[in-house]
Design a protein around this motif. Structure first.
Motif, PDB file in Angstrom:
ATOM      1  N   ASP A   1       0.822  -1.220   0.000  1.00  0.00           N
ATOM      2  CA  ASP A   1       0.000   0.000   0.000  1.00  0.00           C
ATOM      3  C   ASP A   1       0.860   1.277   0.000  1.00  0.00           C
ATOM      4  O   ASP A   1       1.879   1.337   0.698  1.00  0.00           O
ATOM      5  CB  ASP A   1      -0.884  -0.037   1.252  1.00  0.00           C
ATOM      6  N   SER A   2       0.395   2.272  -0.736  1.00  0.00           N
ATOM      7  CA  SER A   2       1.179   3.512  -0.812  1.00  0.00           C
ATOM      8  C   SER A   2       1.226   4.236   0.544  1.00  0.00           C
ATOM      9  O   SER A   2       2.122   5.029   0.797  1.00  0.00           O
ATOM     10  CB  SER A   2       0.598   4.433  -1.879  1.00  0.00           C
ATOM     11  N   LEU A   3       0.251   3.937   1.443  1.00  0.00           N
ATOM     12  CA  LEU A   3       0.278   4.579   2.773  1.00  0.00           C
ATOM     13  C   LEU A   3       1.323   3.930   3.692  1.00  0.00           C
ATOM     14  O   LEU A   3       1.539   4.384   4.805  1.00  0.00           O
ATOM     15  CB  LEU A   3      -1.090   4.459   3.459  1.00  0.00           C
ATOM     16  N   CYS A   4       1.929   2.833   3.236  1.00  0.00           N
ATOM     17  CA  CYS A   4       2.796   2.047   4.126  1.00  0.00           C
ATOM     18  C   CYS A   4       4.290   2.338   4.012  1.00  0.00           C
ATOM     19  O   CYS A   4       5.100   1.578   4.538  1.00  0.00           O
ATOM     20  CB  CYS A   4       2.577   0.549   3.903  1.00  0.00           C
ATOM     21  N   GLY A   5       4.663   3.378   3.360  1.00  0.00           N
ATOM     22  CA  GLY A   5       6.097   3.673   3.241  1.00  0.00           C
ATOM     23  C   GLY A   5       6.820   2.468   2.656  1.00  0.00           C
ATOM     24  O   GLY A   5       6.437   1.934   1.613  1.00  0.00           O
ATOM     25  N   GLY A   6       7.836   1.987   3.352  1.00  0.00           N
ATOM     26  CA  GLY A   6       8.605   0.841   2.838  1.00  0.00           C
ATOM     27  C   GLY A   6       8.038  -0.512   3.229  1.00  0.00           C
ATOM     28  O   GLY A   6       8.610  -1.549   2.865  1.00  0.00           O
ATOM     29  N   GLY A   7       6.943  -0.558   3.945  1.00  0.00           N
ATOM     30  CA  GLY A   7       6.399  -1.833   4.442  1.00  0.00           C
ATOM     31  C   GLY A   7       5.707  -2.622   3.338  1.00  0.00           C
ATOM     32  O   GLY A   7       5.524  -2.130   2.228  1.00  0.00           O
ATOM     33  N   ASP A   8       5.296  -3.875   3.683  1.00  0.00           N
ATOM     34  CA  ASP A   8       4.657  -4.729   2.664  1.00  0.00           C
ATOM     35  C   ASP A   8       3.145  -4.543   2.599  1.00  0.00           C
ATOM     36  O   ASP A   8       2.459  -5.243   1.864  1.00  0.00           O
ATOM     37  CB  ASP A   8       5.024  -6.205   2.925  1.00  0.00           C
ATOM     38  N   GLY A   9       2.601  -3.615   3.415  1.00  0.00           N
ATOM     39  CA  GLY A   9       1.151  -3.355   3.384  1.00  0.00           C
ATOM     40  C   GLY A   9       0.363  -4.528   3.934  1.00  0.00           C
ATOM     41  O   GLY A   9       0.805  -5.233   4.845  1.00  0.00           O
ATOM     42  N   LEU A  10      -0.800  -4.771   3.315  1.00  0.00           N
ATOM     43  CA  LEU A  10      -1.712  -5.830   3.771  1.00  0.00           C
ATOM     44  C   LEU A  10      -0.984  -7.181   3.941  1.00  0.00           C
ATOM     45  O   LEU A  10      -0.158  -7.551   3.112  1.00  0.00           O
ATOM     46  CB  LEU A  10      -2.806  -5.996   2.716  1.00  0.00           C
ATOM     47  N   GLY A  11      -1.329  -7.920   4.997  1.00  0.00           N
ATOM     48  CA  GLY A  11      -0.845  -9.299   5.161  1.00  0.00           C
ATOM     49  C   GLY A  11       0.583  -9.403   5.647  1.00  0.00           C
ATOM     50  O   GLY A  11       1.077  -8.443   6.217  1.00  0.00           O
ATOM     51  N   PRO A  12       1.261 -10.548   5.456  1.00  0.00           N
ATOM     52  CA  PRO A  12       0.880 -11.677   4.595  1.00  0.00           C
ATOM     53  C   PRO A  12      -0.384 -12.440   5.031  1.00  0.00           C
ATOM     54  O   PRO A  12      -1.054 -13.009   4.188  1.00  0.00           O
ATOM     55  CB  PRO A  12       2.107 -12.592   4.656  1.00  0.00           C
ATOM     56  N   VAL A  13      -0.697 -12.490   6.338  1.00  0.00           N
ATOM     57  CA  VAL A  13      -1.973 -13.094   6.731  1.00  0.00           C
ATOM     58  C   VAL A  13      -2.833 -12.005   7.349  1.00  0.00           C
ATOM     59  O   VAL A  13      -2.313 -11.096   7.998  1.00  0.00           O
ATOM     60  CB  VAL A  13      -1.785 -14.277   7.717  1.00  0.00           C
ATOM     61  N   PHE A  14      -4.134 -12.074   7.132  1.00  0.00           N
ATOM     62  CA  PHE A  14      -5.028 -11.024   7.624  1.00  0.00           C
ATOM     63  C   PHE A  14      -6.449 -11.567   7.756  1.00  0.00           C
ATOM     64  O   PHE A  14      -6.758 -12.641   7.226  1.00  0.00           O
ATOM     65  CB  PHE A  14      -4.998  -9.806   6.686  1.00  0.00           C
TER      66      PHE A  14
END
Ligand code: HEC
Ligand code: HEC
Length: 448
Positions: A56-69
């Motif tokens: 996600d673009s809101l997540c900076g360098g992170g992987d955003g959603l998941g890997p589990v959710f």
């Protein structure tokens, strides 16, 4: 000079501790009030509704959603009766607890979804991680055990439980978040003073030979604070719960909690940040700002009379032992934030395991500092008319079903409820139906 008598010294220390606790809680309050601004609440609302994506673009360098959710937004599970509300059983979260000898109870979540089919979690994997063993345990939650001061260890009666499967799965229904900002401000002192008052009342009654009432519960102590959030009171502060919800439900790593490693049921120590501290703070500000539930009284006299009568009976049959009306300066909250055992654990999970009564062979005792799998916190009843289904697992569809499900330590109240005339039962239900969610209008929803 005469030395200060020991007993006075004790009172002086106690008084100093109370003043210190009060000053600390006031300081905490002031700090929060200064930090919440309408701009932060508005940004937090966007984060609460945001549909998170992979990278996600809101997540900076992170992987955003998941890997589990479990879902892609907070709003997906908290929407009934307006943004921040509860939801139906289709959004339940599958949690599990693992009980093994001499160890702390492990908790985890079997996530409903994953970004790749290879990472999809299943109950059977949890079972494989914690294989079936026959363990026999003394579980000290019989009525007599519960009649001890909150936190004490005095055991007077024991029930032998055989655990043939260490994993217990439980479904958790999403509660409404209305008014949680006020709950965050309730002090440890208010909750423990209520517990001590009830302890004194129950003991006084028992000294006269009367053991008929509701039993005493326990508090869940988390880092020396009383837990107030979650069905087991497993978090003491709203910020910690929100941070954990970001990580556990959506897979957003933040300063306080990391996302989970798929199929490992443990936090990923190497995950990159998906949220800045400021984003987490904005989300907490929004959740804190959600309005409190309200009481909506019927306009006509007959209806009002029924509600007033229902509220009196609610007190007379002991519902207010646990669902106390006012706590820590918050009116009409109807909870004591103590945990009780109302029914034995039902067999659960893919192996159908769980608790079984049995003879003791190899005996061990649970770590008393943790709540047992069958202990749940008294939920505040404010807003209860709009937050069906009920109980931690959402398995009670109506208010009446929820009341009749109070067995175990609240058996006295549900027995008394069952003995009421049909009219008086209807009065109690009419009273509960006045406890409504905040009456949100389209306007109040668009302007946080
Ligand atoms: C998949 C559904 C789901 C999603 C998504 C979800 N929640 Fe929840 N929420 C729950 C459930 C279930 C509980 C009860 C959990 C428990 O007791 O352990 C809960 C409890 C809470 C509580 C505690 C309320 C109380 O009074 O005890 C807060 C605060 C909360 N959620 C905030 C959030 C926020 C913020 C988000 C987004 C980051 C979020 N939730 C996303 C299902 C969800
Ligand atoms: C000994 C403490 C105790 C007493 C007494 C008690 N309750 Fe409860 N109540 C609880 C607990 C604990 C739960 C949550 C149980 C669970 O989720 O497994 C609960 C849940 C509820 C719920 C469901 C709320 C929700 O959001 O899911 C309602 C409604 C309710 N109680 C009403 C009553 C009424 C009416 C009485 C009196 C007849 C009463 N209770 C007496 C402890 C108590």
């Amino acid at each position: 000079m005469h030395p200060v008598p020991r007993v006075f010294k004790r009172y002086l220390i106690l008084a100093a501790a109370i003043v210190f606790a009060l000053v600390c809680s006031l300081e905490g309050l002031k700090a929060w009030n200064g930090r919440v601004t309408p701009e932060k609440v508005a940004s937090g609302k966007l984060l609460f509704e945001h549909q998170w994506k992979i990278g996600d673009s809101l997540c900076g360098g992170g992987d955003g959603l998941g890997p589990v959710f479990n879902a892609r937004s907070c709003a997906a599970c908290h929407f009934q009766g307006g943004l921040g509300g509860s939801s139906g059983n289709q959004f339940n979260v599958t949690s599990f607890e693992v009980i093994s000898e001499g160890e702390r109870i492990k908790e985890g979540v079997v996530h409903a979804d994953s970004i790749s089919p290879l990472e999809q979690e299943q109950k059977a994997q949890v079972n494989a991680l914690f294989p079936r063993t026959i363990q026999r345990s003394i579980i000290q939650n019989t009525a007599a055990m519960q009649d001890c001061a909150p936190g004490s260890n005095r055991a007077t009666a024991r029930q032998v439980i055989e655990i043939d499967d260490p994993v217990i799965f439980q479904e958790l229904n999403s509660p409404a978040l209305f008014g949680v900002g006020l709950i965050d401000e309730i002090s440890n002192l208010s909750i423990s003073l209520h517990g001590q008052k009830r302890f004194a009342n129950v003991i006084a009654k028992e000294l006269t030979g009367d053991v008929s009432g509701n039993r005493l519960g326990i508090v869940n102590t988390v880092n020396r604070n009383i837990g107030k959030f979650g069905w087991k009171g497993q978090f003491a502060s709203l910020e910690e719960f929100v941070a954990s919800a970001c990580a556990m439900e959506i897979g957003l790593t933040n300063r306080l909690h990391s996302q989970q490693m798929p199929k490992q049921y443990a936090a990923d120590p190497n995950a990159a940040m998906d949220m800045t501290s400021e984003q987490l703070h904005q989300l907490v500000c929004f959740v804190r700002s959600l309005p409190r539930p309200v009481q909506v009284l019927p306009k006509e006299t007959v209806g009002r009379f029924r509600v007033e009568r229902g509220e009196v009976i609610f007190g007379q049959i002991g519902c207010t032992d646990c669902h106390i009306e006012n706590l820590g300066g918050i009116e009409q909250i109807f909870s004591d934030f103590h945990l009780y055992n109302l029914e034995p654990i039902q067999p659960s999970g893919s192996r159908g395991g769980g608790y079984n009564d049995g003879e003791a062979e190899k005996q061990f005792e649970f770590d008393r500092s943790q709540p047992h799998p069958d202990q749940w916190q008294t939920p505040p009843l404010w807003g209860v008319a709009d937050s069906a289904p009920y109980f931690h697992d959402g398995q009670s569809p109506t208010l009446r079903a929820a009341i009749l499900r109070h067995r175990g330590q609240a058996r006295s109240s549900s027995d008394q409820f069952s003995k009421l005339s049909a009219y008086d039962q209807a009065c109690v239900l009419a009273f509960l139906k006045t406890l409504r969610g905040p009456q949100l209008t389209a306007d109040s929803l668009s302007q946080p």
